[in-house]
Design a protein around this motif. Structure first.
Motif, PDB file in Angstrom:
ATOM      1  N   UNK A 195       8.555 -70.426  45.255  1.00 58.95           N
ATOM      2  CA  UNK A 195       9.262 -71.293  46.147  1.00 58.95           C
ATOM      3  C   UNK A 195       8.604 -72.605  46.663  1.00 58.95           C
ATOM      4  N   UNK A 196       7.264 -72.537  46.851  1.00 58.36           N
ATOM      5  CA  UNK A 196       6.534 -73.585  47.268  1.00 58.36           C
ATOM      6  C   UNK A 196       6.454 -74.609  46.224  1.00 58.36           C
ATOM      7  N   UNK A 197       6.318 -74.163  44.696  1.00 58.23           N
ATOM      8  CA  UNK A 197       6.460 -75.082  43.783  1.00 58.23           C
ATOM      9  C   UNK A 197       8.028 -75.889  43.640  1.00 58.23           C
ATOM     10  N   UNK A 198       9.127 -75.091  43.895  1.00 62.39           N
ATOM     11  CA  UNK A 198      10.283 -75.894  44.066  1.00 62.39           C
ATOM     12  C   UNK A 198      10.338 -76.696  45.187  1.00 62.39           C
ATOM     13  N   UNK A 199       9.613 -76.621  46.187  1.00 62.03           N
ATOM     14  CA  UNK A 199       9.773 -77.494  47.413  1.00 62.03           C
ATOM     15  C   UNK A 199       8.773 -78.939  47.141  1.00 62.03           C
ATOM     16  N   UNK A 200       7.650 -78.520  46.315  1.00 67.04           N
ATOM     17  CA  UNK A 200       6.740 -79.691  45.917  1.00 67.04           C
ATOM     18  C   UNK A 200       7.606 -80.472  45.029  1.00 67.04           C
ATOM     19  N   UNK A 201       8.085 -79.717  43.913  1.00 69.98           N
ATOM     20  CA  UNK A 201       8.960 -80.483  42.883  1.00 69.98           C
ATOM     21  C   UNK A 201       9.794 -81.287  43.455  1.00 69.98           C
ATOM     22  N   UNK A 202      10.703 -80.824  44.768  1.00 66.72           N
ATOM     23  CA  UNK A 202      11.825 -81.478  45.107  1.00 66.72           C
ATOM     24  C   UNK A 202      11.392 -82.880  45.883  1.00 66.72           C
ATOM     25  N   UNK A 203      10.179 -82.797  46.486  1.00 67.57           N
ATOM     26  CA  UNK A 203       9.394 -83.798  47.052  1.00 67.57           C
ATOM     27  C   UNK A 203       9.071 -84.904  46.200  1.00 67.57           C
ATOM     28  N   UNK A 204       8.468 -84.635  45.056  1.00 64.28           N
ATOM     29  CA  UNK A 204       8.277 -85.429  44.067  1.00 64.28           C
ATOM     30  C   UNK A 204       9.493 -86.152  43.530  1.00 64.28           C
ATOM     31  N   UNK A 205      10.564 -85.357  43.319  1.00 63.68           N
ATOM     32  CA  UNK A 205      11.862 -85.951  42.706  1.00 63.68           C
ATOM     33  C   UNK A 205      12.324 -86.768  43.738  1.00 63.68           C
ATOM     34  N   UNK A 206      12.051 -86.468  45.023  1.00 67.49           N
ATOM     35  CA  UNK A 206      12.891 -87.392  45.872  1.00 67.49           C
ATOM     36  C   UNK A 206      11.976 -88.739  46.008  1.00 67.49           C
ATOM     37  N   UNK A 207      10.852 -88.514  46.006  1.00 65.73           N
ATOM     38  CA  UNK A 207       9.887 -89.735  45.814  1.00 65.73           C
ATOM     39  C   UNK A 207      10.146 -90.742  44.510  1.00 65.73           C
ATOM     40  N   UNK A 208      10.322 -89.937  43.467  1.00 71.79           N
ATOM     41  CA  UNK A 208      10.936 -90.610  42.323  1.00 71.79           C
ATOM     42  C   UNK A 208      12.224 -91.291  42.385  1.00 71.79           C
ATOM     43  N   UNK A 209      13.137 -90.711  43.059  1.00 74.37           N
ATOM     44  CA  UNK A 209      14.615 -91.304  43.278  1.00 74.37           C
ATOM     45  C   UNK A 209      14.379 -92.566  44.131  1.00 74.37           C
ATOM     46  N   UNK A 210      13.700 -92.280  45.403  1.00 76.33           N
ATOM     47  CA  UNK A 210      13.269 -93.404  46.132  1.00 76.33           C
ATOM     48  C   UNK A 210      12.901 -94.562  45.322  1.00 76.33           C
ATOM     49  N   UNK A 211      11.732 -94.403  44.548  1.00 73.72           N
ATOM     50  CA  UNK A 211      11.114 -95.780  43.961  1.00 73.72           C
ATOM     51  C   UNK A 211      12.108 -96.037  42.677  1.00 73.72           C
ATOM     52  N   UNK A 212      13.107 -95.209  42.187  1.00 75.23           N
ATOM     53  CA  UNK A 212      14.031 -95.774  41.390  1.00 75.23           C
ATOM     54  C   UNK A 212      15.133 -96.639  42.164  1.00 75.23           C
ATOM     55  N   UNK A 213      15.253 -96.445  43.221  1.00 78.70           N
ATOM     56  CA  UNK A 213      16.273 -96.926  44.138  1.00 78.70           C
ATOM     57  C   UNK A 213      15.809 -98.343  44.502  1.00 78.70           C
ATOM     58  N   UNK A 214      14.425 -98.408  44.749  1.00 80.15           N
ATOM     59  CA  UNK A 214      13.925 -99.780  45.083  1.00 80.15           C
ATOM     60  C   UNK A 214      13.724-100.615  43.819  1.00 80.15           C
ATOM     61  N   UNK A 215      13.662-100.030  42.559  1.00 76.62           N
ATOM     62  CA  UNK A 215      13.360-100.852  41.448  1.00 76.62           C
ATOM     63  C   UNK A 215      14.435-101.022  40.713  1.00 76.62           C
ATOM     64  N   UNK A 216      15.194-100.094  40.423  1.00 77.30           N
ATOM     65  CA  UNK A 216      16.370-100.306  39.175  1.00 77.30           C
ATOM     66  C   UNK A 216      17.564-100.506  40.141  1.00 77.30           C
ATOM     67  N   UNK A 217      18.157-101.813  39.649  1.00 78.60           N
ATOM     68  CA  UNK A 217      19.302-102.034  40.206  1.00 78.60           C
ATOM     69  C   UNK A 217      20.439-101.142  39.657  1.00 78.60           C
TER      70      UNK A 217
END
Length: 117
Positions: free
Chosen positions: A1-23
């Motif tokens: 369960x902890x691994x899923x939460x960490x992966x979700x946080x990393x994915x959220x950071x990736x999606x946030x970064x993609x929203x900042x960079x990718x039109x």
């Protein structure tokens, strides 16, 4: 369960970064970003393996590059399910898939280094 939460946080950071960079990639609120990360994790766990198997011949012919399209499709499917997360087109999805994948790769390299100690 902890691994899923960490992966979700990393994915959220990736999606946030993609929203900042990718039109063409955007989210309406932090809650929709977190929901998109969790839903993307579920889609990647359930739908992506089926798509990888179905598209295996095309993936082999393109030397693995078609997996970017599969990953973009998973991000697009997540955006289709979730109203507060928007991906406008294939190229925006591919850009988001590249950024999210690179960030997950880097995070995985750090987490595997801690396991070996």
């Amino acid at each position: 369960m902890l691994r899923f939460i960490i992966q979700a946080v990393v994915t959220a950071l990736g999606l946030w970064l993609a929203a900042q960079i990718v039109p063409g990639v955007d989210f309406t609120s932090t809650g929709s970003l977190v929901a998109a990360a969790v839903l993307l994790g579920l889609v990647n766990a359930i739908v992506r393996p089926i798509m990888v198997i179905l598209t295996l011949p095309l993936t082999i012919v393109t030397l693995g590059l078609f997996l970017l399209v599969v990953n973009a499709a998973m991000i697009g499917l997540t955006a289709w399910f979730l109203g507060g997360f928007v991906v406008d087109g294939l190229w925006a999805g591919i850009g988001a898939a590249i950024i999210t994948g690179l960030l997950s790769w880097v995070a995985g390299a750090f987490s595997s280094g801690e396991r070996s100690r």
